[in-house]
Design a protein around this motif. Sequence first.
Motif, short mmCIF file in Angstrom:
data_model
loop_
_atom_site.label_atom_id
_atom_site.label_comp_id
_atom_site.label_asym_id
_atom_site.label_seq_id
_atom_site.Cartn_x
_atom_site.Cartn_y
_atom_site.Cartn_z
N PHE A 423 0.86 -1.19 0.00
CA PHE A 423 0.00 0.00 0.00
C PHE A 423 0.89 1.23 0.00
O PHE A 423 1.81 1.35 0.82
N ILE A 424 0.62 2.16 -0.89
CA ILE A 424 1.43 3.37 -1.01
C ILE A 424 0.75 4.48 -0.20
O ILE A 424 -0.33 4.97 -0.57
N SER A 425 1.35 4.82 0.92
CA SER A 425 0.83 5.91 1.75
C SER A 425 1.56 7.21 1.43
O SER A 425 2.58 7.21 0.72
N LYS A 426 1.06 8.31 1.98
CA LYS A 426 1.72 9.60 1.75
C LYS A 426 3.13 9.62 2.31
O LYS A 426 4.02 10.31 1.79
N ALA A 427 3.34 8.85 3.40
CA ALA A 427 4.67 8.84 4.03
C ALA A 427 5.63 7.86 3.35
O ALA A 427 6.80 7.81 3.70
N SER A 428 5.15 7.09 2.38
CA SER A 428 6.01 6.10 1.73
C SER A 428 7.07 6.78 0.88
O SER A 428 6.82 7.79 0.21
N ALA A 429 8.28 6.21 0.89
CA ALA A 429 9.37 6.76 0.08
C ALA A 429 9.08 6.64 -1.41
O ALA A 429 9.62 7.38 -2.22
N CYS A 431 6.10 7.11 -2.77
CA CYS A 431 4.98 7.96 -3.18
C CYS A 431 5.45 9.05 -4.14
O CYS A 431 6.45 9.75 -3.86
N ASP A 432 4.76 9.20 -5.24
CA ASP A 432 5.04 10.18 -6.29
C ASP A 432 6.27 9.83 -7.14
O ASP A 432 6.62 10.58 -8.05
N ALA A 433 6.92 8.69 -6.85
CA ALA A 433 8.05 8.27 -7.66
C ALA A 433 7.54 7.44 -8.84
O ALA A 433 6.53 6.73 -8.73
N ILE A 485 11.88 -0.32 0.36
CA ILE A 485 11.36 0.68 -0.61
C ILE A 485 9.90 1.02 -0.32
O ILE A 485 9.52 2.20 -0.27
N PHE A 486 9.08 -0.01 -0.10
CA PHE A 486 7.62 0.21 -0.02
C PHE A 486 7.03 0.06 1.37
O PHE A 486 5.88 0.44 1.59
N GLY A 487 7.78 -0.48 2.30
CA GLY A 487 7.23 -0.74 3.64
C GLY A 487 6.76 -2.18 3.75
O GLY A 487 6.98 -3.01 2.87
N GLU A 488 6.07 -2.48 4.83
CA GLU A 488 5.62 -3.85 5.09
C GLU A 488 4.53 -4.24 4.10
O GLU A 488 3.60 -3.46 3.83
#
Length: 492
Positions: A423-429, A431-433, A485-488
């Motif tokens: 899941f891509i959250s706003k805090a994810s590295a 996000c927007d890449a 890169i994406f989190g858990e």
Amino acid sequence: MSSSEPFATAALLTALGALISVAVLASNASRRFGLPVALLFLALGMVAGAEGLVRYQLVDYPLAFRLGNTALALILFDGGLNTARASLREAIRPAVVLATLGVVGTAWLVGLVAHGVGLPWMEALLVGAVVSSTDAAAVFSVLRSSGVQLKRRVAVTLELESGLNDPVAVILTLAVTSSLTTGMPLTWHLIPEALLQLAVGGALGFALGWGAAWLLRRVHLPAGGLYPVFTLAVALLAFGLPTLAGGSGIVAVYVAGQVIGNQVVRYRSGLLRVHDALAWLAQVLMFLVLGLLVSPGELATAAVPGLAIGLFLTLIARPAVVWAALAFFRYPPREIAYVGWVGLRGAVPIILATFPILEHAPDALRIFELAFFVVVLNAIFPGMAVPWLTRALGLVSRAPPPPPADLEMSSTLLLRGEVVTFFISKASAACDATLADLPFPEHAAAMVVVRGSELVAPRGNVALKAGDHLFVVCQAEDRPLLELIFGEPEPE
């Protein structure tokens, strides 16, 4: 002519098909009213009963008992398949205490109030034993229909408790029924006997599950559809064999499903999908049959004592037992209050209430009617408050919402590699890449991006947005880098 074949069979299949289709379509009403779906199935069975549209009342209690236990085996096996091993480690100790001492405490407290409304002591204790187990599926059906996600530890505790407390309720019900019919008093030998049943059921369930998983890894069947046929056979064996050996079939079938579900086997996603459908079919049929056993007129005689017992169970007995159990494990007060409130009852109490009838126990029909009334009241009263209470106590999970689409790969081969979802959250590295700018491992690649109701092809110039669900194919060794890169990853 209408009573001869094939017309009699055609009439039966027509009525059954109509009832099941109406039950499934009526399940949407649970979203509007916040009621467990199973309660709607139960109500439909009553509407079609002796005082309803079809004017048919089922009086074959042995048939209802057998159908109910078969359905219960399928439901518990599916629950085991979907119970992750990490969940067991997280909440197994409090769940075991609730499923054992909690069941006994609930039965005793309810027995007190049942005696207070006029039942003799042993009959009162039998009512307590019958209604002592909970059904987490009733809770989660309400939460799913309302779009609320419950915090993980509370959800796991409720789920494990309900998977483990049915055997204790069964053992207690059988023991009290035997005491009523034989005149022999209850003694302390019940405790080692119960422990033996749990141990035998657990051991045989583990052995059957491990053996089935071993075969599913090594045997290549000629068609994918045969794999769920095999696991269905395993579920029936896991319920039947331990029972014949003096163990608990309910524990065994849950453990067997849990062992299989946590191993790499052929056609795994297909197995999960088929058993999910079988569990739903079992729920529909079970509650329809149980609804046909009673009529509203008969339940009216149990209304006053049933109301007293149901309210006492919901407001006093269940909260007191949960508080005594979970406070020891240092659960916060709001979590204890929640678990105590949402201990909803399902089909098991009604199935158990048919056993005293089969054994010709004193007041057996009255006990059945009381159990039925308590289950219905318990589903309506605390059940409708589940979504509101989850928000009020701050127990809504902050985990990302489940993806609106599932990407499944079913294979009869043991494929090397897996599909994981992020899941891509706003805090994810990420996000927007753009996908082209992300350092995917050599053997990993994006498969699809789910954005709302849209499937986005994973071209290199696609930028990931907050709220996206990204499906990635990778090897097991790639997961640590992907999680950086994406989190858990999202749970399966």
